[in-house]
Design an enzyme around this catalytic site. Structure first.
Site, PDB file in Angstrom:
ATOM      1  N   ASN A  20      -7.447  -2.397  14.315  1.00 13.29           N
ATOM      2  CA  ASN A  20      -8.838  -2.659  13.930  1.00 13.29           C
ATOM      3  C   ASN A  20      -8.951  -3.880  13.014  1.00 13.29           C
ATOM      4  OD1 ASN A  20      -7.704  -1.701  11.617  1.00 13.29           O
ATOM      5  ND2 ASN A  20      -9.056   0.058  11.363  1.00 13.29           N
ATOM      6  N   GLU A  64      -9.651  -1.884   5.223  1.00  7.55           N
ATOM      7  CA  GLU A  64     -10.242  -1.479   6.488  1.00  7.55           C
ATOM      8  C   GLU A  64     -11.524  -2.267   6.773  1.00  7.55           C
ATOM      9  OE1 GLU A  64      -8.491   0.281   8.323  1.00  7.55           O
ATOM     10  OE2 GLU A  64      -7.900   2.227   7.509  1.00  7.55           O
ATOM     11  N   ASP A 123       0.824  -1.213   0.000  1.00  6.92           N
ATOM     12  CA  ASP A 123       0.000   0.000   0.000  1.00  6.92           C
ATOM     13  C   ASP A 123       0.853   1.256   0.000  1.00  6.92           C
ATOM     14  OD1 ASP A 123       0.964  -0.363   2.571  1.00  6.92           O
ATOM     15  OD2 ASP A 123      -0.982  -0.691   3.492  1.00  6.92           O
ATOM     16  N   HIS A 130      -7.191  -4.372  10.211  1.00  8.64           N
ATOM     17  CA  HIS A 130      -6.934  -4.162   8.780  1.00  8.64           C
ATOM     18  C   HIS A 130      -5.652  -4.886   8.358  1.00  8.64           C
ATOM     19  CE1 HIS A 130      -4.625  -0.086   9.386  1.00  8.64           C
ATOM     20  NE2 HIS A 130      -3.759  -1.066   9.310  1.00  8.64           N
TER      21      HIS A 130
HETATM   22  C1  GLP Z   1      -0.434   0.625   8.507  1.00  6.38           C
HETATM   23  C2  GLP Z   1      -0.111  -0.242   7.291  1.00  6.38           C
HETATM   24  C3  GLP Z   1      -0.354  -1.710   7.597  1.00  6.38           C
HETATM   25  C4  GLP Z   1       0.310  -2.081   8.901  1.00  6.38           C
HETATM   26  C5  GLP Z   1      -0.301  -1.284  10.024  1.00  6.38           C
HETATM   27  C6  GLP Z   1       0.246  -1.624  11.398  1.00  6.38           C
HETATM   28  O1  GLP Z   1      -1.764   0.950   8.573  1.00  6.38           O
HETATM   29  N1  GLP Z   1      -0.860   0.130   6.147  1.00  6.38           N
HETATM   30  O2  GLP Z   1       0.144  -2.486   6.506  1.00  6.38           O
HETATM   31  O3  GLP Z   1       0.166  -3.457   9.127  1.00  6.38           O
HETATM   32  O4  GLP Z   1      -0.066   0.082   9.766  1.00  6.38           O
HETATM   33  O5  GLP Z   1       1.318  -0.793  11.724  1.00  6.38           O
HETATM   34  P1  GLP Z   1       2.366  -1.113  12.870  1.00  6.38           P
HETATM   35  O6  GLP Z   1       3.199  -2.239  12.373  1.00  6.38           O
HETATM   36  O7  GLP Z   1       3.164   0.144  13.015  1.00  6.38           O
HETATM   37  O8  GLP Z   1       1.587  -1.462  14.079  1.00  6.38           O
END
Ligand code: GLP
Length: 257
Positions: free
Chosen positions: A145, A152, A74, A147
């Site tokens: 959440n 989402e 993404d 995702h």
């Molecule tokens: C973002 C990314 C996700 C990732 C998530 C969790 O939203 N788009 O791909 O898994 O954050 O982030 P973190 O690893 O910092 O908890």
């Protein structure tokens, strides 16, 4: 038939990351020995940082990434590549600037594409995955959440690479790095759940107590669009690599592998 992903409990994020880096190293070197390429799906966020550190270490010890093609999950829409929070910047800082992957083999959705060209860009991204032969191993994190990528709550399982609006939990979680929620981009380009489910293997990393509840939900039978990570129950080769804190609430009846 839905299948609950297997999960592996590790004492620390570092040990989990080393295990996954070793698996990736094996894949890359065995393909190279056969004159073939390896296709990786990559994630951003704080979670995969120790994995990328370990892959850089493996490269310094001799692992070549010359035969590797990568597809990132993404990208925020509206951010220049050089913006410190763009995923392009993240991936180059943490991985690509330190390994010998050919720049032409790196695919990250482009957050600077004009609205009228977005649909074509998403299609091009999907086509590039197909041309590369499909994703061998997709690395995922998980949002609080549920995702995956930026799929989402409410996401459908068939959807491919597309433009999405960020959920309020996601915006709140990103607010600190953007110096306030008002600076977090409202939209992103993300591989769809369908794109992720097409990967031949998926490894989801989750570290820290803030992920414990959602990890347990993702490993509990019952697929719901409200928790997109539960769609991983539709895939037959998914592993969760979690540290002790992220695994603390797991109630799954199956023991860890
Ligand atoms: C973002 C990314 C996700 C990732 C998530 C969790 O939203 N788009 O791909 O898994 O954050 O982030 P973190 O690893 O910092 O908890």
């Amino acid at each position: 038939m839905p299948k609950i992903p297997s999960y592996h409990l590790f004492p620390t994020a570092e040990t989990a990351s080393k295990t996954l880096a070793a698996e990736i190293g094996e894949l890359v070197s065995s393909r190279a020995a056969a004159g073939q390429s390896a296709v990786l799906g990559l994630a951003t966020g704080s979670t995969p940082i120790p994995l990328y550190e370990e892959l850089v270490c493996l490269h310094r010890k001799g692992l070549s990434f010359a035969n590797v093609t990568t597809f990132n999950l993404d990208e925020y829409l509206g951010l220049e590549r050089k913006h410190k929070e763009s995923y392009w910047h993240f991936m180059h800082t943490h991985l690509f600037d330190h390994i010998n992957i050919p720049p032409g083999n790196i695919y990250i959705p482009d957050g600077t594409i004009a609205d009228e060209n977005l649909q074509g860009h998403c299609l091009d991204f999907e086509n590039a995955i197909v041309r590369a032969g499909g994703i061998d191993l997709q690395v995922l994190g998980i949002g609080r959440n549920g995702h995956i990528g930026f799929n989402e709550p409410g996401a459908s399982p068939e959807v491919r690479t597309h433009v999405t609006s960020l959920n309020k939990v996601t915006i709140a979680d990103a607010a600190e790095s953007f110096d306030g929620p008002q600076n977090v981009p409202a939209r992103a380009i993300t591989m769809g759940v369908g794109t992720i489910l097409d990967a031949r293997r998926v490894v989801l990393l989750a570290f820290g107590g803030s992920k414990a509840g959602i990890v347990n939900r993702a490993l509990t039978p019952g697929i719901t669009s409200e928790v997109p990570a539960t769609y991983l129950q539709l895939h037959d080769n998914v592993s969760f690599f979690v540290d002790t804190d992220a695994g603390a609430a797991i109630e799954a009846s199956s023991p860890p592998e």
